[in-house]
Design a protein around this motif. Sequence first.
Motif, PDB file in Angstrom:
ATOM      1  N   TYR A  60      -8.878   3.485  -3.986  1.00  0.00           N
ATOM      2  CA  TYR A  60      -7.522   3.663  -3.447  1.00  0.00           C
ATOM      3  C   TYR A  60      -7.305   2.781  -2.228  1.00  0.00           C
ATOM      4  CZ  TYR A  60      -7.429   7.820  -6.421  1.00  0.00           C
ATOM      5  OH  TYR A  60      -7.474   8.670  -7.485  1.00  0.00           O
ATOM      6  N   PRO A  61      -6.069   2.306  -2.041  1.00  0.00           N
ATOM      7  CA  PRO A  61      -4.930   2.406  -2.964  1.00  0.00           C
ATOM      8  C   PRO A  61      -5.040   1.399  -4.103  1.00  0.00           C
ATOM      9  CG  PRO A  61      -4.302   1.135  -1.047  1.00  0.00           C
ATOM     10  CD  PRO A  61      -5.713   1.607  -0.798  1.00  0.00           C
ATOM     11  N   PHE A  62      -4.230   1.593  -5.146  1.00  0.00           N
ATOM     12  CA  PHE A  62      -4.245   0.687  -6.295  1.00  0.00           C
ATOM     13  C   PHE A  62      -3.470  -0.587  -5.965  1.00  0.00           C
ATOM     14  CE2 PHE A  62      -4.465   4.600  -9.300  1.00  0.00           C
ATOM     15  CZ  PHE A  62      -5.815   4.726  -9.058  1.00  0.00           C
ATOM     16  N   ASN A  94      -0.455   6.792  -7.072  1.00  0.00           N
ATOM     17  CA  ASN A  94      -1.728   7.370  -6.632  1.00  0.00           C
ATOM     18  C   ASN A  94      -1.534   8.189  -5.347  1.00  0.00           C
ATOM     19  OD1 ASN A  94      -2.318   4.033  -5.930  1.00  0.00           O
ATOM     20  ND2 ASN A  94      -2.196   5.444  -4.238  1.00  0.00           N
ATOM     21  N   PRO A  95      -0.749   9.279  -5.413  1.00  0.00           N
ATOM     22  CA  PRO A  95      -0.507  10.090  -4.216  1.00  0.00           C
ATOM     23  C   PRO A  95      -1.771  10.713  -3.659  1.00  0.00           C
ATOM     24  CG  PRO A  95       0.278  11.222  -6.188  1.00  0.00           C
ATOM     25  CD  PRO A  95      -0.048   9.822  -6.592  1.00  0.00           C
ATOM     26  N   GLU A  96      -2.799  10.892  -4.506  1.00  0.00           N
ATOM     27  CA  GLU A  96      -4.047  11.485  -4.030  1.00  0.00           C
ATOM     28  C   GLU A  96      -4.794  10.578  -3.062  1.00  0.00           C
ATOM     29  OE1 GLU A  96      -5.153   9.417  -7.938  1.00  0.00           O
ATOM     30  OE2 GLU A  96      -3.429  10.414  -7.028  1.00  0.00           O
ATOM     31  N   ALA A  97      -4.359   9.319  -2.951  1.00  0.00           N
ATOM     32  CA  ALA A  97      -4.980   8.413  -1.983  1.00  0.00           C
ATOM     33  C   ALA A  97      -4.878   8.967  -0.574  1.00  0.00           C
ATOM     34  CB  ALA A  97      -4.328   7.034  -2.056  1.00  0.00           C
ATOM     35  N   LEU A  98      -3.844   9.756  -0.307  1.00  0.00           N
ATOM     36  CA  LEU A  98      -3.676  10.365   1.013  1.00  0.00           C
ATOM     37  C   LEU A  98      -4.762  11.398   1.294  1.00  0.00           C
ATOM     38  CD1 LEU A  98       0.202  10.897   0.896  1.00  0.00           C
ATOM     39  CD2 LEU A  98      -1.064   9.012   1.953  1.00  0.00           C
ATOM     40  N   ILE A  99      -5.343  11.955   0.227  1.00  0.00           N
ATOM     41  CA  ILE A  99      -6.402  12.966   0.373  1.00  0.00           C
ATOM     42  C   ILE A  99      -7.763  12.311   0.519  1.00  0.00           C
ATOM     43  CG2 ILE A  99      -7.544  14.918  -0.744  1.00  0.00           C
ATOM     44  CD1 ILE A  99      -4.930  15.510  -2.188  1.00  0.00           C
ATOM     45  N   ASP A 159       0.818  -1.209   0.000  1.00  0.00           N
ATOM     46  CA  ASP A 159       0.000   0.000   0.000  1.00  0.00           C
ATOM     47  C   ASP A 159       0.854   1.262   0.000  1.00  0.00           C
ATOM     48  OD1 ASP A 159      -2.065  -1.750   0.108  1.00  0.00           O
ATOM     49  OD2 ASP A 159      -2.840  -1.129   2.061  1.00  0.00           O
ATOM     50  N   GLU A 160       1.956   1.252   0.711  1.00  0.00           N
ATOM     51  CA  GLU A 160       2.808   2.435   0.786  1.00  0.00           C
ATOM     52  C   GLU A 160       3.529   2.686  -0.533  1.00  0.00           C
ATOM     53  OE1 GLU A 160       5.405   2.043   4.104  1.00  0.00           O
ATOM     54  OE2 GLU A 160       3.783   2.079   5.597  1.00  0.00           O
ATOM     55  N   LEU A 161       4.025   1.639  -1.162  1.00  0.00           N
ATOM     56  CA  LEU A 161       4.728   1.795  -2.433  1.00  0.00           C
ATOM     57  C   LEU A 161       3.787   2.273  -3.540  1.00  0.00           C
ATOM     58  CD1 LEU A 161       7.514   1.445  -3.736  1.00  0.00           C
ATOM     59  CD2 LEU A 161       6.861  -0.911  -4.311  1.00  0.00           C
TER      60      LEU A 161
END
Length: 325
Positions: free
Chosen positions: A218-220, A176-181, A169-171
């Motif tokens: 998310y996440p992908f 998909n950095p927008e997953a944090l939003i 999930d972290e990698l």
Amino acid sequence: MAIMLLFAPLNVNAVCNGVIINPITDLCWSCLFPITIGGIQVSVGTDAPDIPSAPTLPVCSCPIPNPPFIRLGVPIGFWEPTRLAETVREPFCFPSLGGLNLGNGIGWTIPTGSRKNNGETSVKSFYQEHWMINPLLYILNFLTDVGCVQAASFDVAYMTELDPMWNDDELSVIINPEALIFGNPVAQAACAADCATSTAGLPLDPLFWCAGCQGGVYPFTGTVTDHVGGVMASTLLTEKMIAKLHREFLLWGSSGVEGLCSRYPMPIVKKTQYRLQILRPWPQVTPCCQPYGRTEAVIAAGREYPVTGEDYVYQIWQKRDCCAL
């Protein structure tokens, strides 16, 4: 390695089962419809809703490299069967190819399908995903205008066993950095509206982080944090895979005015241009196919059973607008 230790295998003696897909008897060909010409519907549709075909004029045009530098055609719209998606427990197992297992003897350590309790009231699961090029209209020569159908041969295009981001999930934040939003309760609550609209008709494209009734995209990765059944999990992972491949520019847009002359880059998935039809463990007939995000409850009954009924194959139908000669 942490992910491998986290998940316990579903079945340490898991075997690869499957039946080769028969495009004549297994596919629900009514998913091809409706067909529109110049924005006018000329065929009966299915129980899956259509999206409006962009061109409404009887003539369209596309640029060409040689004089007269333009070609005229007729705008048509239809749903094209372009891809097969597999959700599997055993790495390198291909149920749509008769249970072919490409992993025998490889010796790689690849995460297998798994389920474990995720707290007191939910279950977390993990699956591998395969993506196959499957341009049936071209292969079966149903349409002769190659500008309107994808000209390719059957091929394995993507295996998540070879993608280190699929089980981390972290990698996966790299693409998909927008997953944090969008990984917060407020954003996820909006997916309830996407569930309602996709079940009643079509999903909401502006809610691109939602997979309708299956939750969020998310996440992908191959993790399903709230597993409520194999059909639900496989549907969600197929929808995740579509969004992931769009982000990686391996899937492109094909509908609307932009798609008349060729497919075009689409890094954020347009959910309304996809339909899904489950083919394995056994083909979906009623309803024939469903929009991205529609509740799986209408097709889940009897489609999960031990050993041969725990891997899933989906036919992906993609809306195609084109300027036909």
